[in-house]
Design an enzyme around this catalytic site. Structure first.
Site, PDB file in Angstrom:
ATOM      1  N   THR A  84      -9.796   9.126   3.222  1.00  0.00           N
ATOM      2  CA  THR A  84     -10.401   8.493   2.056  1.00  0.00           C
ATOM      3  C   THR A  84     -10.209   6.981   2.180  1.00  0.00           C
ATOM      4  O   THR A  84      -9.212   6.529   2.761  1.00  0.00           O
ATOM      5  CB  THR A  84      -9.785   9.013   0.745  1.00  0.00           C
ATOM      6  OG1 THR A  84      -8.376   8.770   0.759  1.00  0.00           O
ATOM      7  CG2 THR A  84     -10.044  10.506   0.562  1.00  0.00           C
ATOM      8  N   VAL A 105      -9.465   4.198   0.199  1.00  0.00           N
ATOM      9  CA  VAL A 105      -8.303   3.461  -0.312  1.00  0.00           C
ATOM     10  C   VAL A 105      -7.042   3.880   0.431  1.00  0.00           C
ATOM     11  O   VAL A 105      -6.207   3.040   0.791  1.00  0.00           O
ATOM     12  CB  VAL A 105      -8.150   3.646  -1.839  1.00  0.00           C
ATOM     13  CG1 VAL A 105      -6.896   2.939  -2.353  1.00  0.00           C
ATOM     14  CG2 VAL A 105      -9.385   3.111  -2.566  1.00  0.00           C
ATOM     15  N   CYS A 106      -6.924   5.168   0.703  1.00  0.00           N
ATOM     16  CA  CYS A 106      -5.755   5.663   1.443  1.00  0.00           C
ATOM     17  C   CYS A 106      -5.700   5.057   2.844  1.00  0.00           C
ATOM     18  O   CYS A 106      -4.624   4.725   3.338  1.00  0.00           O
ATOM     19  CB  CYS A 106      -5.785   7.185   1.523  1.00  0.00           C
ATOM     20  SG  CYS A 106      -5.670   7.991  -0.090  1.00  0.00           S
ATOM     21  N   ALA A 107      -6.866   4.906   3.460  1.00  0.00           N
ATOM     22  CA  ALA A 107      -6.921   4.318   4.803  1.00  0.00           C
ATOM     23  C   ALA A 107      -6.372   2.898   4.795  1.00  0.00           C
ATOM     24  O   ALA A 107      -5.520   2.539   5.621  1.00  0.00           O
ATOM     25  CB  ALA A 107      -8.352   4.336   5.329  1.00  0.00           C
TER      26      ALA A 107
END
Length: 148
Positions: free
Chosen positions: A42, A44-46
C-alpha cells in the site's frame, strides 16, 4: 489501548523478510523503533518503510535500530522489500499467530491488521514514545529523529 510510555515493552520473536528471527530483547542496550504499518503493498506503508531504510545510518549513529512490522506473511514481506529496494531494514511478519504482537501492543484492529503506530523502546526495554496515527497518515520521520 496502545502500550503506554513508561511501561516494559512486550518481548517478541518474529521473522523478517529474509527469514531471520528478530527478538526484541536481543536489542537491549540499543533503542528500537517499532514502526507498525497496516498492510504491505500500500502506498503510505511503502513510504513509511522506505523512510526507515533511508535513515538507517542516522539511526545507527543514535544507537538505534528501526524495525517495520505488519500482519503480512514473511513471503509477502520478502516480495515487497524487493519491490521497494529495502535491503537493510528488517520488515517483520506478525503473521502467525495472526497479529499477536500488534495485539500485545494494543493496536490490532477488528479488521485483523494493525493501526499505523510507532513505538520507541529504550536501551532497557521501556517504552519511551508511543503514537498511533490516523490510518492514512504517514508518520513524520523528522519527529522520530528529533525525539531520538
Amino acid at each position: 489501548m496502545a502500550v503506554a510510555v513508561g511501561t516494559k515493552a512486550p518481548d517478541f520473536s518474529l521473522k523478517d523478510q529474509n527469514g531471520t528471527i528478530h527478538t526484541l530483547s536481543e536489542y537491549l542496550g540499543k533503542k528500537v523503533i517499532l514502526s507498525f504499518h497496516p498492510l504491505a503493498f500500500t502506498p503510505v506503508c511503502a513510504v513509511q518503510m522506505q523512510d526507515l531504510e533511508k535513515n538507517k545510518a542516522t539511526f545507527a549513529a543514535k544507537n538505534t535500530i528501526a524495525l517495520g512490522l505488519s500482519i503480512d506473511s514473511q513471503f509477502a514481506k520478502s516480495a515487497w522489500s524487493k519491490e521497494l529496494d529495502i535491503a537493510e531494514t528488517a520488515l517483520l511478519a506478525d503473521f502467525f499467530p495472526h497479529g499477536k504482537v500488534a495485539e500485545e501492543y494494543g493496536i490490532l484492529r477488528q479488521e485483523g491488521f494493525s493501526e499505523r503506530a510507532v513505538f520507541i523502546i529504550d536501551e532497557k526495554g521501556i517504552v519511551l514514545f508511543s503514537k498511533v496515527y490516523p490510518i492514512k497518515e504517514l508518520p513524520d520521520i523528522n519527529e522520530l529523529l528529533q525525539y531520538l
